[in-house]
Design an enzyme around this catalytic site. Sequence first.
Site, mmCIF file in Angstrom:
data_model
loop_
_atom_site.group_PDB
_atom_site.id
_atom_site.type_symbol
_atom_site.label_atom_id
_atom_site.label_comp_id
_atom_site.label_asym_id
_atom_site.label_seq_id
_atom_site.Cartn_x
_atom_site.Cartn_y
_atom_site.Cartn_z
ATOM 1 N N HIS A 184 -1.057 -1.358 -6.597
ATOM 2 C CA HIS A 184 0.474 -0.277 -7.753
ATOM 3 C C HIS A 184 1.817 -1.175 -7.347
ATOM 4 O O HIS A 184 2.296 -0.919 -8.268
ATOM 5 C CB HIS A 184 0.519 0.292 -6.486
ATOM 6 C CG HIS A 184 1.155 0.717 -5.445
ATOM 7 N ND1 HIS A 184 0.288 0.816 -4.217
ATOM 8 C CD2 HIS A 184 2.406 1.117 -5.218
ATOM 9 C CE1 HIS A 184 1.254 0.644 -3.036
ATOM 10 N NE2 HIS A 184 2.752 0.792 -3.845
ATOM 11 N N ASP A 203 -6.651 0.093 -3.375
ATOM 12 C CA ASP A 203 -4.847 -0.611 -3.553
ATOM 13 C C ASP A 203 -4.204 -2.321 -3.166
ATOM 14 O O ASP A 203 -3.504 -2.898 -2.038
ATOM 15 C CB ASP A 203 -4.297 -0.254 -2.682
ATOM 16 C CG ASP A 203 -2.814 0.176 -3.438
ATOM 17 O OD1 ASP A 203 -2.075 0.042 -4.669
ATOM 18 O OD2 ASP A 203 -1.881 1.027 -2.343
ATOM 19 N N SER A 234 5.933 -1.249 0.085
ATOM 20 C CA SER A 234 3.944 -1.433 -0.844
ATOM 21 C C SER A 234 3.965 -2.763 -0.921
ATOM 22 O O SER A 234 5.019 -4.032 -1.036
ATOM 23 C CB SER A 234 4.015 -0.863 -1.558
ATOM 24 O OG SER A 234 4.352 0.773 -1.227
#
Length: 509
Positions: A255, A290, A370
Amino acid sequence: MREPEQGNGTPRSGVDDGAHRRLAPRPLNRPPVDPGQQAVFGRPRGVAGAFAGDRPVLDGGNGSVRLAPPPPEALATAFGRPPGDPGARLQRPPVDLGGEPEVEPVFWEGKPAGDAWRDPGASAVIGPPAVTEQPAADTEAEPGPGPRLSVPELLFGRRVKPTALAVLLVAALLVGAAGGVVGWLLGRVGNPLTDGGVTLAEVKPGKERPVGSVADIAKRVTPSVVSIEFKGANVAGVGSGVVIDGAGYVLTNDHVVAPAVQDTSAKLTVVFIDGKRAVAQVVGRDSKTDLAVIKVEVDNPTVLQFGDSDDLAVGDTVLAIGSPLSLSNTVTEGIVSALHRPVTAAGENGGPQVTYDAIQTDAAINPGNSGGALVDSSGALVGINSSIRTETGGSVGLGFAISGNYARKVSQALIRDGSVKHADMNVNVRSASAETAEGAQVQNVLEGGAADAAGIEEGDVITRVGDRMVRNAAELTVAVREHEIGETVPVVLARQGRELTVQVTLRSD
C-alpha cells in the site's frame, strides 16, 4: 432783413423788434382735472397748507381708510421715541452706566481714524479695522536662504579646527574606555551571586553504550531503513522501506507503492539516512499479503539481515524504525505483545483483502511507519511494520508487523519472478462460533479444487490445519499459506456434530 413770405402771399404774424421779428407764444393746453384726484391730491380750499378739513379722515371711520393696529408695547418701548419728547431722533448715541452719552474715540491704537471726515459724536459707531494698515515704506522683501551650516558649526555653533576635533574624539574614546573598565569592575564585585570565572566539571568518559543497547542497535540498523516518497499529479505521501539486498532491493508494503503504480504521473524516490536520493522502480507486488519490492541504483548500501521470527516470544524487546508522520529515522521501543495474530484489512482501491500472520507489538507505530523494520534485540529483521488498530488515527499501542519469515519468503519470490503464488484450499469461508467449537465455516467449494478433491462439503467448520488451530476465517487463510503449493496437510473439521480429519493437497490461488 425780411422774413420770407408764405405761399399765399400773407406774411407770418410776429413781433417786429426793429431788427428781428419774434414769434408769439402758443396757447396753453390744460387738460381737465379729475374731481376725484383733485379731492385727494388737490390743494385744500381756503388754506395754504397741503391738507383741508374736508379731506378724508384716516381714523377708521365709515368710508375712511383703515389703519394698521398700533405696534406692541415692547416694540414701541424698544424702538419708539422717548415719552414726552416727540421731537427726539430715533438714532441716538449709546449711554454708559452713569447715563452719560458715550463719545466715540477718535483714535485707535494711537493712530488717526481711517475716515478723517467722520463725526466722532455721531450715533453710529465704527469699530477698529480688522487689519492694521501698514505704510508701504514698512514692507520689506522676504529674505532668501542663508548659508548652510558646516558640521563643526552644527555641533559647536562656531568653526572648529580639524585638530581640535581629533583631540576631542580621542578624549571621548579615552573617557568611554575608562568608563567601561570601571563598569566591568563594579559589575564583578557588585553581585555576590555571580562568578565570572566558574568552570563546571564534566564526566569523562561519556555515557557508555554497550553492545546490544538500544542506541547500539539503532546506530547499526537505521542506515538500512529508508524513506519512500511518492509524488504525482493527484497523489503524494511518505512511507518506509528496508534494504534487503546489496543490489539495491528494498522491501516495503504494497500500500506504500500502490498509489504511485496507479497514477502514471507519480514517481517513487528513496531517501537514505545521509540524505542521498535515488529514483526507484517497482520489481513486484503482492497485494494479498501487503508486500512489495522496489529497486534503486545505489553503490554499497547498508543491508539489514533477516532474523528468525519463529524464535520470538511474547515479552521480547523489539524496535520499530521508519518515517512516521514524515519524520525519517525515527526509532521506537516496545515488546512483542502477541504472536500469530491474523490481521485482515480491505484491499487498496477495491483490490483483494489483505490477510497476513502478524506480530503484535506496543512499540509506537504511526502512519508513515508502513514498510519499516521491526528488529529484535540483536538488530535482526523480524517483521515489516504494516498496520495499527486505533480509534484516534495515532498509535495506541496496538501495532502489527508482517512476520519476518513470511516476508522473506514473499520477497524472494518477487525478486526472482516479479510475482508470487500462495497455497490455497479453493473454498470460501466465514467465521463461525458455536457452544462446542469455533472456526471457519465453508460457504462454497470450488469444483475440482483442493477442498473438493478432499471431500470437504459446504457447511463444514474447519477447526485446524496441520498443527495450527483455526478460530476464524482469517486464521484459516494464514494457516494454509504457511504451507507450500502441492503439500498435503491434515485438516480437522466438524460435520453434523462429528469431528473429521481429511487430507488436503493444497493448490495455488
